[in-house]
Design a protein around this motif. Structure first.
Motif, PDB file in Angstrom:
ATOM      1  N   ARG A  62       0.832  -1.189   0.000  1.00  0.00           N
ATOM      2  CA  ARG A  62       0.000   0.000   0.000  1.00  0.00           C
ATOM      3  C   ARG A  62       0.871   1.246   0.000  1.00  0.00           C
ATOM      4  NH1 ARG A  62      -4.475  -1.216  -1.900  1.00  0.00           N
ATOM      5  NH2 ARG A  62      -5.552   0.430  -0.832  1.00  0.00           N
ATOM      6  N   CYS A  63       0.344   2.326  -0.537  1.00  0.00           N
ATOM      7  CA  CYS A  63       1.061   3.597  -0.552  1.00  0.00           C
ATOM      8  C   CYS A  63       0.043   4.726  -0.401  1.00  0.00           C
ATOM      9  CB  CYS A  63       1.853   3.755  -1.854  1.00  0.00           C
ATOM     10  SG  CYS A  63       0.835   3.773  -3.339  1.00  0.00           S
ATOM     11  N   TRP A  64       0.530   5.929  -0.275  1.00  0.00           N
ATOM     12  CA  TRP A  64      -0.266   7.147  -0.165  1.00  0.00           C
ATOM     13  C   TRP A  64      -1.343   6.983   0.907  1.00  0.00           C
ATOM     14  CZ3 TRP A  64      -5.021   9.586  -1.626  1.00  0.00           C
ATOM     15  CH2 TRP A  64      -4.953  10.988  -1.621  1.00  0.00           C
ATOM     16  N   ASN A  65      -0.887   6.831   2.154  1.00  0.00           N
ATOM     17  CA  ASN A  65      -1.754   6.689   3.336  1.00  0.00           C
ATOM     18  C   ASN A  65      -2.707   5.500   3.220  1.00  0.00           C
ATOM     19  OD1 ASN A  65      -0.615   8.969   4.521  1.00  0.00           O
ATOM     20  ND2 ASN A  65      -2.063  10.333   3.522  1.00  0.00           N
ATOM     21  N   GLY A  66      -2.273   4.437   2.568  1.00  0.00           N
ATOM     22  CA  GLY A  66      -3.099   3.239   2.447  1.00  0.00           C
ATOM     23  C   GLY A  66      -4.184   3.326   1.401  1.00  0.00           C
ATOM     24  N   GLN A  67      -4.260   4.410   0.647  1.00  0.00           N
ATOM     25  CA  GLN A  67      -5.317   4.578  -0.350  1.00  0.00           C
ATOM     26  C   GLN A  67      -4.926   4.040  -1.727  1.00  0.00           C
ATOM     27  OE1 GLN A  67      -8.373   5.837   0.513  1.00  0.00           O
ATOM     28  NE2 GLN A  67      -7.507   5.782   2.562  1.00  0.00           N
ATOM     29  N   GLY A  68      -3.633   3.917  -1.978  1.00  0.00           N
ATOM     30  CA  GLY A  68      -3.168   3.460  -3.285  1.00  0.00           C
ATOM     31  C   GLY A  68      -2.488   2.112  -3.192  1.00  0.00           C
ATOM     32  N   GLU A  85      -6.821   4.724 -12.699  1.00  0.00           N
ATOM     33  CA  GLU A  85      -5.924   5.192 -11.649  1.00  0.00           C
ATOM     34  C   GLU A  85      -4.945   6.225 -12.202  1.00  0.00           C
ATOM     35  OE1 GLU A  85      -5.441   1.235  -8.911  1.00  0.00           O
ATOM     36  OE2 GLU A  85      -4.189   1.410 -10.700  1.00  0.00           O
ATOM     37  N   CYS A 123       3.115   4.303  -7.436  1.00  0.00           N
ATOM     38  CA  CYS A 123       2.030   4.390  -6.455  1.00  0.00           C
ATOM     39  C   CYS A 123       0.788   4.840  -7.219  1.00  0.00           C
ATOM     40  CB  CYS A 123       2.380   5.376  -5.352  1.00  0.00           C
ATOM     41  SG  CYS A 123       1.043   5.572  -4.150  1.00  0.00           S
ATOM     42  N   ILE A 177      -3.273   5.496  -7.503  1.00  0.00           N
ATOM     43  CA  ILE A 177      -4.481   5.734  -6.715  1.00  0.00           C
ATOM     44  C   ILE A 177      -5.646   5.987  -7.656  1.00  0.00           C
ATOM     45  CG2 ILE A 177      -3.221   6.664  -4.751  1.00  0.00           C
ATOM     46  CD1 ILE A 177      -4.215   9.427  -5.621  1.00  0.00           C
ATOM     47  N   LEU A 227      -9.676   9.727  -5.584  1.00  0.00           N
ATOM     48  CA  LEU A 227      -8.904  10.006  -4.376  1.00  0.00           C
ATOM     49  C   LEU A 227      -7.745  10.952  -4.627  1.00  0.00           C
ATOM     50  CD1 LEU A 227      -8.736   6.437  -2.825  1.00  0.00           C
ATOM     51  CD2 LEU A 227     -10.212   8.318  -2.153  1.00  0.00           C
ATOM     52  N   LYS A 228      -7.596  11.437  -5.854  1.00  0.00           N
ATOM     53  CA  LYS A 228      -6.474  12.320  -6.170  1.00  0.00           C
ATOM     54  C   LYS A 228      -6.582  13.602  -5.351  1.00  0.00           C
ATOM     55  CE  LYS A 228      -3.966  14.313 -10.010  1.00  0.00           C
ATOM     56  NZ  LYS A 228      -3.915  14.530 -11.452  1.00  0.00           N
TER      57      LYS A 228
END
Length: 71
Positions: free
Chosen positions: A26-32, A42, A54, A56, A60-61
């Motif tokens: 996971r990346c970007w605070n668990g969102q991606g 994405e 990463c 997303i 969520l961008k």
């Protein structure tokens, strides 16, 4: 002696195996998700620690940062 040598070689090889599969990272605070390629739904945000993308979802961008007006 042979068993000790095999154990050392096994431990060295085991130390170079990557932990887990990269598409589940996971990346970007668990969102991606860290992937080799992003899907058409994405967008690419930044590189993950393993040099993958990463990705997303477009919804969520984060908004573009606001630039202050210089007078």
């Amino acid at each position: 002696m042979t068993q000790l040598l095999l154990l050392i070689v096994f431990l060295l090889v085991l130390g170079h195996v990557p932990p887990g599969r990269s598409e589940f990272k996971r990346c970007w605070n668990g969102q991606g998700a860290c992937r080799t390629y992003c899907t058409k739904y994405e967008t690419f945000m930044h590189l993950c620690p393993d040099a993958s993308l990463c990705c997303i979802p477009y919804g969520l961008k984060p908004p573009a940062p606001h630039k202050p007006d210089h007078v």
